[in-house]
Scaffold this motif. Structure first.
Motif, PDB file in Angstrom:
ATOM      1  N   ALA A 146      32.563  36.830  47.669  1.00 23.52           N
ATOM      2  CA  ALA A 146      33.262  36.062  48.985  1.00 23.52           C
ATOM      3  C   ALA A 146      32.751  36.795  50.301  1.00 23.52           C
ATOM      4  O   ALA A 146      32.519  36.029  51.105  1.00 23.52           O
ATOM      5  CB  ALA A 146      34.687  35.925  48.869  1.00 23.52           C
ATOM      6  N   ASN A 147      32.853  37.956  50.342  1.00 23.05           N
ATOM      7  CA  ASN A 147      32.455  38.679  51.617  1.00 23.05           C
ATOM      8  C   ASN A 147      30.817  38.571  51.865  1.00 23.05           C
ATOM      9  O   ASN A 147      30.559  38.476  53.091  1.00 23.05           O
ATOM     10  CB  ASN A 147      32.783  40.363  51.644  1.00 23.05           C
ATOM     11  CG  ASN A 147      34.248  40.581  51.445  1.00 23.05           C
ATOM     12  OD1 ASN A 147      35.069  39.673  52.060  1.00 23.05           O
ATOM     13  ND2 ASN A 147      34.832  41.435  50.944  1.00 23.05           N
ATOM     14  N   ASN A 182      37.950  33.971  46.052  1.00 26.81           N
ATOM     15  CA  ASN A 182      39.172  34.818  46.037  1.00 26.81           C
ATOM     16  C   ASN A 182      40.071  34.666  45.056  1.00 26.81           C
ATOM     17  O   ASN A 182      40.820  35.276  44.554  1.00 26.81           O
ATOM     18  CB  ASN A 182      39.630  34.663  47.583  1.00 26.81           C
ATOM     19  CG  ASN A 182      38.931  35.549  48.592  1.00 26.81           C
ATOM     20  OD1 ASN A 182      38.368  36.737  48.145  1.00 26.81           O
ATOM     21  ND2 ASN A 182      38.831  35.104  49.607  1.00 26.81           N
ATOM     22  N   ASN A 231      41.586  37.056  41.963  1.00 22.32           N
ATOM     23  CA  ASN A 231      42.935  36.971  41.752  1.00 22.32           C
ATOM     24  C   ASN A 231      43.344  36.724  40.371  1.00 22.32           C
ATOM     25  O   ASN A 231      44.374  37.417  39.799  1.00 22.32           O
ATOM     26  CB  ASN A 231      43.862  36.109  42.869  1.00 22.32           C
ATOM     27  CG  ASN A 231      43.606  36.547  44.285  1.00 22.32           C
ATOM     28  OD1 ASN A 231      43.524  37.679  44.501  1.00 22.32           O
ATOM     29  ND2 ASN A 231      43.861  36.060  45.334  1.00 22.32           N
ATOM     30  N   ALA A 243      35.503  39.718  44.985  1.00 25.56           N
ATOM     31  CA  ALA A 243      35.904  39.649  46.504  1.00 25.56           C
ATOM     32  C   ALA A 243      34.626  40.133  47.158  1.00 25.56           C
ATOM     33  O   ALA A 243      34.554  39.401  48.247  1.00 25.56           O
ATOM     34  CB  ALA A 243      36.908  41.017  46.556  1.00 25.56           C
TER      35      ALA A 243
END
Length: 362
Positions: A288-289, A345, A349, A285
């Motif tokens: 991606a950020n 993302n 997941n 995550a």
């Protein structure tokens, strides 16, 4: 799996970007101003005018930093040979009339002209100095190939992601582990720092770090690594702290204490390996950020500096075209950012589901 395949494909593109890019010059910065903002699929012939004394790159240097060009690219519409000269129609742009010019073989070939007869010179020119180039995604306002700049831009996004996430993991795991294991005043102090960082928007904090420390570090890419990394450790620290609070009460930790093991050994050899699942998920995550933060910094002009390509700076450069028939100039880098962020993302997941043993048992 779609996310995983996309990430693997992006990593391979980043590693071999200059090998697969149509424009493999450094930073994909071969400017042909006559080809300004031409549409996707545009095709034209390019005449290579050899520059005497220009140096070309070897294979390893080229794969790492791009290939230096020993020629000047000249767009032409057609050509023919006339005695010992090349007669060509030079393309001057969409709003200018083409111009017919002549150049002698000796001027076009330079030192190579003395080693070939006239027929050999013609054959060499047609085979090596006149190429047909297609711009699959069109060109920007400097006549550069958009596809090539997007491909080279993958390197920036992935490098920022890898290094900044590495920085955030080191800081987050260390502080989160200390807070969750020792509790008490150690926990309160670290949580105070976490809450302070948590209250500041990530992009704003990265901007502040970039501006305040930017003068101390010449390499702006390194500055971005540090700025993004120092803004993302909070998520990791909170996850690690929560996991440590639970696991420090488990029987295997009590057994390790009864055997007289040092606290650092218990933290890093006994507890930490058991919480790597959630840490890996939050790292995806954060990756991606990191891409979004780097794109945001580049968008406002605080990221990678020209002529190096960055998806965020490309988006900023062509945002004014979004409501015109040249909207693709802004859409292509925007779609690239969206696709790579979505991929990470999805991977996060998927890893969360794969590593959730309790959920699988239910």
């Amino acid at each position: 799996m779609f996310g995983l395949y996309t990430v693997i494909f992006a990593v391979l593109l980043a590693a071999f970007a200059y090998a697969v890019s149509p424009d493999n010059s450094p930073s994909a910065n071969e400017q042909i101003l006559q080809l300004e903002t031409h549409p996707p699929g545009f095709k034209i012939k390019i005449l290579k005018k050899i520059r005497e004394g220009a140096q070309s790159s070897n294979l390893l240097e080229g794969l790492a930093n791009g290939f230096m060009k020993d020629y000047e690219p000249l767009p032409i519409l057609d050509y023919k040979f006339e005695n010992d000269s090349l007669l060509y129609t030079e393309y001057k742009g969409k709003t200018f009339k083409p111009e017919v010019n002549k150049i002698a073989f000796a001027d076009l070939l330079g030192n190579k002209s003395g080693t070939l007869n006239k027929e050999g010179q013609k054959a060499f020119i047609e085979k090596n100095l006149i190429i047909e180039r297609r711009y699959l995604l069109g060109t920007d306002k400097f006549g550069r190939d958009i596809l090539s700049r997007l491909l080279i831009g993958v390197r920036v996004s992935l490098s920022v992601g890898f290094i900044s996430v590495g920085i955030s993991l080191i800081i987050g795991i260390l502080l989160g582990a200390l807070a969750g294991f020792f509790r008490g005043w150690v926990d309160e102090s670290i949580m105070f720092v976490i809450n302070v960082f948590w209250s500041i928007p990530t992009l704003l904090l990265a901007m502040g770090l970039y501006i305040s420390a930017g003068s101390l570090i010449e390499n702006k890419l390194v500055m971005i690594f540090i700025a993004v990394g120092l803004t993302m450790w909070v998520d990791t620290a909170r996850i690690v702290r929560g996991q440590f609070i639970v696991l420090r009460e488990m029987e295997f930790v009590a057994a390790a204490r009864s055997l007289g093991f040092a606290n650092m050994r218990i933290i890093f050899k006994h507890i930490l390996p058991n919480i790597m699942g959630p840490v890996i998920v939050v790292a995806c995550a954060n990756f991606a950020n990191a891409i979004l933060v780097e794109s945001g910094l580049s968008y406002i002009g605080l990221g990678i500096q020209p002529p190096a390509p960055s998806w965020g700076s490309m988006l900023n450069e062509y945002k004014d075209f979004i409501d015109t028939n040249k909207a693709y100039l802004a859409l292509f880098p925007g779609l690239a950012i969206m696709l790579l962020v979505l991929a990470f993302n999805l991977v996060g997941n998927g890893l969360r589901d794969a590593l959730d043993v309790k959920g699988q048992l239910d």
